[in-house]
Write a protein that holds these residues in place. Structure first.
Motif, PDB file in Angstrom:
ATOM      1  N   VAL A 298     -72.684  81.497 -47.781  1.00 55.20           N
ATOM      2  CA  VAL A 298     -74.008  81.781 -48.343  1.00 55.20           C
ATOM      3  C   VAL A 298     -73.902  82.806 -49.476  1.00 55.20           C
ATOM      4  N   PHE A 299     -73.206  83.913 -49.222  1.00 53.73           N
ATOM      5  CA  PHE A 299     -73.059  84.949 -50.250  1.00 53.73           C
ATOM      6  C   PHE A 299     -72.355  84.394 -51.484  1.00 53.73           C
ATOM      7  N   GLY A 300     -71.453  83.433 -51.249  1.00 50.94           N
ATOM      8  CA  GLY A 300     -70.710  82.844 -52.362  1.00 50.94           C
ATOM      9  C   GLY A 300     -71.626  82.245 -53.419  1.00 50.94           C
ATOM     10  N   PHE A 301     -72.844  81.880 -53.006  1.00 46.41           N
ATOM     11  CA  PHE A 301     -73.781  81.287 -53.955  1.00 46.41           C
ATOM     12  C   PHE A 301     -74.545  82.344 -54.759  1.00 46.41           C
ATOM     13  N   LEU A 302     -74.373  83.612 -54.414  1.00 45.82           N
ATOM     14  CA  LEU A 302     -75.221  84.646 -55.013  1.00 45.82           C
ATOM     15  C   LEU A 302     -74.509  85.432 -56.103  1.00 45.82           C
ATOM     16  N   VAL A 303     -73.309  85.049 -56.460  1.00 42.68           N
ATOM     17  CA  VAL A 303     -72.496  85.956 -57.272  1.00 42.68           C
ATOM     18  C   VAL A 303     -72.044  85.340 -58.588  1.00 42.68           C
ATOM     19  N   TRP A 304     -72.519  84.098 -58.890  1.00 43.06           N
ATOM     20  CA  TRP A 304     -71.830  83.337 -59.923  1.00 43.06           C
ATOM     21  C   TRP A 304     -71.816  83.997 -61.293  1.00 43.06           C
ATOM     22  N   ALA A 305     -72.860  84.782 -61.615  1.00 46.84           N
ATOM     23  CA  ALA A 305     -72.934  85.270 -62.990  1.00 46.84           C
ATOM     24  C   ALA A 305     -71.921  86.379 -63.286  1.00 46.84           C
ATOM     25  N   HIS A 306     -71.096  86.777 -62.276  1.00 47.62           N
ATOM     26  CA  HIS A 306     -70.047  87.756 -62.624  1.00 47.62           C
ATOM     27  C   HIS A 306     -68.989  87.129 -63.535  1.00 47.62           C
ATOM     28  N   HIS A 307     -69.053  85.803 -63.704  1.00 49.73           N
ATOM     29  CA  HIS A 307     -68.179  85.172 -64.702  1.00 49.73           C
ATOM     30  C   HIS A 307     -68.747  85.316 -66.107  1.00 49.73           C
ATOM     31  N   MET A 308     -69.976  85.814 -66.198  1.00 53.16           N
ATOM     32  CA  MET A 308     -70.690  85.780 -67.474  1.00 53.16           C
ATOM     33  C   MET A 308     -71.082  87.169 -67.962  1.00 53.16           C
ATOM     34  N   PHE A 309     -70.459  88.201 -67.406  1.00 57.44           N
ATOM     35  CA  PHE A 309     -70.875  89.560 -67.755  1.00 57.44           C
ATOM     36  C   PHE A 309     -70.779  89.824 -69.253  1.00 57.44           C
ATOM     37  N   VAL A 310     -69.763  89.291 -69.898  1.00 56.04           N
ATOM     38  CA  VAL A 310     -69.636  89.566 -71.330  1.00 56.04           C
ATOM     39  C   VAL A 310     -70.163  88.410 -72.173  1.00 56.04           C
ATOM     40  N   ALA A 311     -70.831  87.443 -71.527  1.00 54.56           N
ATOM     41  CA  ALA A 311     -71.292  86.272 -72.281  1.00 54.56           C
ATOM     42  C   ALA A 311     -72.678  86.467 -72.862  1.00 54.56           C
ATOM     43  N   GLY A 312     -73.337  87.576 -72.526  1.00 57.25           N
ATOM     44  CA  GLY A 312     -74.647  87.827 -73.110  1.00 57.25           C
ATOM     45  C   GLY A 312     -75.800  87.603 -72.155  1.00 57.25           C
ATOM     46  N   ILE A 313     -75.547  87.750 -70.850  1.00 57.78           N
ATOM     47  CA  ILE A 313     -76.686  87.668 -69.938  1.00 57.78           C
ATOM     48  C   ILE A 313     -77.365  89.027 -69.877  1.00 57.78           C
ATOM     49  N   SER A 314     -78.549  89.017 -69.284  1.00 60.14           N
ATOM     50  CA  SER A 314     -79.332  90.253 -69.161  1.00 60.14           C
ATOM     51  C   SER A 314     -78.550  91.300 -68.383  1.00 60.14           C
ATOM     52  N   ILE A 315     -78.588  92.515 -68.863  1.00 61.70           N
ATOM     53  CA  ILE A 315     -77.818  93.579 -68.221  1.00 61.70           C
ATOM     54  C   ILE A 315     -78.383  93.880 -66.828  1.00 61.70           C
ATOM     55  N   TYR A 316     -79.697  93.707 -66.675  1.00 60.43           N
ATOM     56  CA  TYR A 316     -80.313  93.977 -65.359  1.00 60.43           C
ATOM     57  C   TYR A 316     -79.853  92.942 -64.347  1.00 60.43           C
ATOM     58  N   SER A 317     -79.818  91.695 -64.821  1.00 61.54           N
ATOM     59  CA  SER A 317     -79.337  90.626 -63.958  1.00 61.54           C
ATOM     60  C   SER A 317     -77.869  90.851 -63.618  1.00 61.54           C
ATOM     61  N   ALA A 318     -77.099  91.288 -64.605  1.00 65.31           N
ATOM     62  CA  ALA A 318     -75.676  91.532 -64.373  1.00 65.31           C
ATOM     63  C   ALA A 318     -75.483  92.592 -63.291  1.00 65.31           C
ATOM     64  N   LEU A 319     -76.348  93.615 -63.292  1.00 65.12           N
ATOM     65  CA  LEU A 319     -76.261  94.650 -62.256  1.00 65.12           C
ATOM     66  C   LEU A 319     -76.413  94.038 -60.873  1.00 65.12           C
ATOM     67  N   VAL A 320     -77.419  93.150 -60.751  1.00 67.73           N
ATOM     68  CA  VAL A 320     -77.665  92.514 -59.455  1.00 67.73           C
ATOM     69  C   VAL A 320     -76.449  91.677 -59.035  1.00 67.73           C
ATOM     70  N   PHE A 321     -75.925  90.909 -59.989  1.00 67.73           N
ATOM     71  CA  PHE A 321     -74.800  90.050 -59.652  1.00 67.73           C
ATOM     72  C   PHE A 321     -73.559  90.872 -59.325  1.00 67.73           C
ATOM     73  N   SER A 322     -73.384  91.987 -59.993  1.00 66.95           N
ATOM     74  CA  SER A 322     -72.251  92.844 -59.693  1.00 66.95           C
ATOM     75  C   SER A 322     -72.354  93.370 -58.264  1.00 66.95           C
ATOM     76  N   PHE A 323     -73.566  93.816 -57.920  1.00 66.09           N
ATOM     77  CA  PHE A 323     -73.782  94.324 -56.561  1.00 66.09           C
ATOM     78  C   PHE A 323     -73.502  93.242 -55.524  1.00 66.09           C
ATOM     79  N   LEU A 324     -74.049  92.034 -55.793  1.00 61.89           N
ATOM     80  CA  LEU A 324     -73.870  90.948 -54.830  1.00 61.89           C
ATOM     81  C   LEU A 324     -72.404  90.545 -54.715  1.00 61.89           C
ATOM     82  N   SER A 325     -71.659  90.667 -55.832  1.00 63.44           N
ATOM     83  CA  SER A 325     -70.243  90.327 -55.776  1.00 63.44           C
ATOM     84  C   SER A 325     -69.490  91.286 -54.870  1.00 63.44           C
ATOM     85  N   TYR A 326     -69.902  92.547 -54.884  1.00 65.03           N
ATOM     86  CA  TYR A 326     -69.297  93.487 -53.946  1.00 65.03           C
ATOM     87  C   TYR A 326     -69.653  93.108 -52.521  1.00 65.03           C
TER      88      TYR A 326
END
Lengths: 551, 237, 98
Positions: A298-326
């Motif tokens: 289940v958690f595996g589905f919540l983290v995908w945008a950590h592949h896109m941190f430098v691709a230009g996604i929203s920094i706020y969204s990136a924070l959430v995805f970073s947290f979820l990846s941890y």
């Protein structure tokens, strides 16, 4: 039939291998065990194709100058290496071979719930594989296995659509395997086989199936969109026409990040079985290990945008995805701690499967922890798209998934073939794989941290990278030998190996309570389960206890 | 040996007459497995369409007005008619399942035929809509044109043709893949019809009708969402 | 399933659901032509969800015959769909530059 009145003792028992002979008895079989072997042959074929590409990549990087192949060829080499290894080896590897073979037996069923769909899924895999082969032979793809837009849709002139069709079809094969597992695990369990008596291999495959079922359709529709975009220039992923390439990345990684867990979760299931057996102990914290598999799915589905941190996604969204990846590291860590706790005060046997399990423990832990580096927003900027990433995911996919696959192949080989593999050679191979793997990929962590980018075929402006690259190429050679050895002695043992008893490891689990190799419908009589999973204390209690009768 | 071969023979016959397959313990287990299998498959279908809904959501959010203008150019009455057609077909499907359950073979065959007729009617209307779009040069591609179409609620503003093209791309993809599912559904129902004519379904064994019906209803549900999302945005003057 | 069918004919319920679905279709079609601002979309989606729920509960028999496992499967599909939509939107809705 009527001739078989008096069966001499010397005649081999009827089993799934000797029941029928001939090509059609294999190509039209609905027996899950035979389909598992069909998969074994097919994925081994693709493994060596993918390995061949890897070898060429490593050879090119032996020298700083781009001297072995052209830049375009190099692009195609790493693309085809990735596509073949991910979609045609790693994703089907443990589920379609060991899972297919073992899931029905472990739950005490005669077959998977839908045997004909199981055969269909192998044919889909073969059709997808054939298209992929055709694509490779007629030019291949040069985008990287991620086929990012808009390069894949607007610019490259390589065979994106064909490769997409191949992956689309192979994806359906994967979905159908997952569907079969989920229904089998829910509906086909033997009497007494409650959820908390299931081997953790089954829990891991159940979790894997969830990802296959809910993730794969998204990559399927993404491929459809890419193909339409490429053919008709709709604008969905084309910034020039108002589309957003990042949308492609979102949809792609929604599947392709969880796909990593399709590769690693079954491997964790294998490792759990091996560690329990060769420590002669019930696995520590059964329910934690079981539910951490589901949690990873289940958690595996919540983290995908950590592949896109430098691709230009929203920094706020990136924070959430970073947290979820941890957060996804938690259930993985629970598993590692529980395996370690199982080893504690266990009666440990260093047979070949256990050597692979030890290898897995160390390599997976390293791969997982370096994953946390990459999930950190700041550090990811530094190491994104460098060899650090390459090393990280090879520690998971090769150090984790392939080690588990090989460990499992050794552990269940006596059951699959009815023969014992040569233990000495197997231990040697396990050691070679471990050494070769680390020699190949550890230098890549250093290279990446020093700044060597991935997907470059020429690093002549940075000749100081050469030493580490030479080490890596040398390691790849050792690793190649390590992979060839098991194939050779497995084949050898099929003819010359000593016959295996029904339960050569004295292991717990229903699959060991039937013959080796098993009869076509797995059990001579329907098993009734009255014991808990991993009852090694009972198995080991009386010194020479007679064989436990089923039912 | 003779006994066991008789059993084998019976077993094979059972397999031939699609009742109990060899690896199931009983008919109940077989039915439960098939039904769960279909539900799980439908869950994957949700995600398959989910990718397109995701793309729709984002571009609808980005290009709000352009989507409104483009949506206004398609015929909502035809869309509403098609919704009604599919809802009626869902009713006939559920009646077909009921007929199979209660051993009403004539009704079962009749309802299967009517369902397929509704399905064909839906595809016919859909085809006519596609034809209209083709005539109006609203099919994405080289001859696409969507110039000087006012944005609803913003007098004097015109839709950006490129953004409208994204709407039409999604319109054709979503309805096209939905229509593909309808065609697959028609295939399944043709097979069910043949089986029903051969008298294969009994109150003890009608699982194929039931799970075929589940698939049909699911395709209906997808349309229930496609209709407002594609046809009914910014309709008001 | 068979038990339910023999106990009580479900036909009345099927026709009632069918009629309700048609009424909802008419309502959503008519309401679309009335200016409600942002609530046009809300009304349309709420009605669509009501219709989908009716089809799932009564035509697909979740209400009467569906066991818990089937409900979990449906819930899982909806949950993961919202994960896909929600987390993707978490990017698009918070980009400071768009």
């Amino acid at each position: 039939m009527s001739m078989e009145i008096a069966i001499p003792q010397t005649v081999e028992r009827e089993n799934y291998l000797n029941k029928e002979y001939g090509v059609w008895s294999w190509l039209l079989t609905t027996d899950h065990k035979r389909i598992a072997l069909l998969y074994l042959v097919s994925i081994t074929f693709f493994f060596f194709i993918g390995g061949f590409f890897a070898l060429l990549i490593r050879l090119e990087l032996l020298t700083p100058a781009g001297d072995l192949v052209q830049a375009d060829t190099y692009n195609k080499l790493f693309t085809m290496h990735g596509m073949v290894m991910v979609f045609f080896f790693l994703i089907p590897s443990i589920p379609a071979v060991l899972g297919n073979f073992l899931v029905p037996m472990m739950v005490g069923a005669k077959d998977l719930a839908f045997p004909r769909i199981n055969l269909l899924s192998w044919y889909l895999y073969i059709i997808g594989g054939a298209i992929m082969l055709h694509c490779m032979l007629t030019g291949g793809v040069d985008t990287g296995w991620t086929f990012y837009t808009p390069f894949s849709t607007n610019f490259t002139n390589t065979k994106i659509v064909e490769a997409g069709i191949a992956i689309f079809i192979a994806g359906f094969s994967s979905i159908l395997t997952g569907l079969n597992f989920v229904v089998t695990i829910h509906r086909m369990r033997a009497p007494g086989m409650t959820w908390s008596r299931l081997p953790l291999f089954i829990w891991a495959h159940y979790a894997t199936s969830i990802i296959q079922l809910l993730g794969t359709p998204v990559i399927a529709i993404t491929i459809v969109l890419v193909a339409c975009e490429r053919a008709l220039h709709l604008g969905i992923f084309d910034p020039k026409l108002g589309g957003d390439p990042l949308l492609f990345q979102h949809l792609f990684w929604f599947y392709s990040h969880p796909a990593v867990y399709i590769m690693i979760l079954p491997s964790m299931g294998v490792i759990t079985e091996i560690i329990a057996c060769f420590s002669r102990k019930r696995i520590f914290g059964y329910h934690f290990v079981a539910f951490s598999s589901i949690a990873i799915a289940v958690f595996g589905f919540l983290v995908w945008a950590h592949h896109m941190f430098v691709a230009g996604i929203s920094i706020y969204s990136a924070l959430v995805f970073s947290f979820l990846s941890y957060a996804v590291a938690l259930p993985s860590a629970i598993k590692v701690f529980n395996w370690t706790a199982t080893l504690y005060k266990g009666s440990i046997h260093y047979d070949a499967p256990m050597l692979y399990a030890f290898g897995f423990l160390g390599l997976f832990t390293m791969g997982g922890l370096t994953g946390l580096f990459l999930a950190a927003l700041g550090l990811d900027v530094h190491v994104h798209d460098t060899y650090f990433v390459i090393a990280h995911f090879h520690y998971i996919m090769v150090g984790g998934a392939v080690m588990g696959y090989l460990g499992g192949m050794h552990f269940w080989w006596p059951k699959i073939s009815g023969k014992l593999y040569p233990e000495g050679w197997a231990r040697l191979a396990a050691l070679i794989v471990f050494i070769g793997f680390n020699l190949t990929f550890f230098p890549q962590f250093v290279l990446g941290y020093m700044g060597m980018p991935r997907r470059y075929y020429d690093y002549s402006h940075m000749p100081e990278f050469q030493v580490l690259n030479v080490l890596s190429t040398a390691g790849a050679t050792v690793l190649g030998v390590g992979y060839l050895l098991p194939m050779i002695y497995f084949l050898w043992s099929m003819r010359y190996g000593k016959p295996a008893s029904d339960n050569p490891w004295n292991a717990a689990g229903l699959e060991w309570k039937t013959a080796s190799p098993p009869p076509t419908f797995n059990f001579d009589e329907e098993p009734v389960v009255t014991w808990e999973a991993y009852n090694y204390d009972e198995l080991d209690a009386p010194p020479q206890k007679q064989e436990v009768t089923v039912g | 040996m003779a006994d066991s071969s008789t059993i084998m023979g019976l077993h094979q016959e059972e397999e031939h007459h699609p009742q109990l397959l060899h690896h199931f313990a009983d008919a109940g287990q077989q039915r439960d497995a098939a039904s769960l299998g279909m539900w799980v498959f439908l869950a994957t279908e949700v995600m398959f369409f989910g990718g397109m809904f995701c793309a729709y959501l984002i571009y609808r959010h980005w290009y709000f007005g352009d989507f409104g203008a483009a949506s206004k150019s398609i015929d909502a009455t035809l869309g509403a008619t098609n919704t009604a057609v599919l809802i009626c077909s869902s009713l006939t499907v559920v009646l077909a399942v009921w007929a199979a359950q209660t051993a009403r073979r004539a009704l079962l065959i009749g309802m299967l035929v009517v369902t397929m007729l509704f399905g064909l009617a839906f595809l016919g209307i859909k085809g006519y809509e596609y034809y209209q779009k083709f005539e109006e040069h609203h099919v994405p591609g080289a001859s696409f044109s969507f110039d000087h179409v006012p944005i609803p609620g913003h007098p004097g503003e015109y839709a950006n043709p490129r953004h409208a093209q994204i709407y039409f791309s999604l319109y054709f993809l979503m309805t096209g893949i939905h229509a593909l599912h309808m065609i697959v559904g028609l295939g399944i129902f043709t097979w069910l019809l043949v089986m029903a004519c051969k008298g294969r379904f009994t109150p003890e064994y009608y699982t194929p009708v039931e799970i075929g019906g589940l698939y049909w209803h699911f395709v209906d549900i997808i349309w229930i969402y496609l209709f407002p999302l594609l046809y009914l945005i910014d309709r008001h003057p | 399933m068979t038990g339910h069918a023999s106990a009580k004919s479900p036909l009345k319920m099927y026709f009632a659901v069918w009629a309700t679905l048609l009424v909802f279709t008419l309502v959503t079609f008519k309401v679309a032509f009335i200016e409600l601002g942002p609530f046009n979309a809300v009304v349309a989606l709420v009605i669509a969800t009501l219709k989908a729920t009716l089809v799932a509960l009564f035509f697909m028999h979740i209400w009467h015959a569906g066991e818990r496992l089937i409900k979990v499967a449906v819930a899982a599909a909806i949950f993961f769909l919202f994960l896909l939509l929600g987390l993707t939107l978490s990017d698009y809705l918070t980009r400071p530059w768009s």
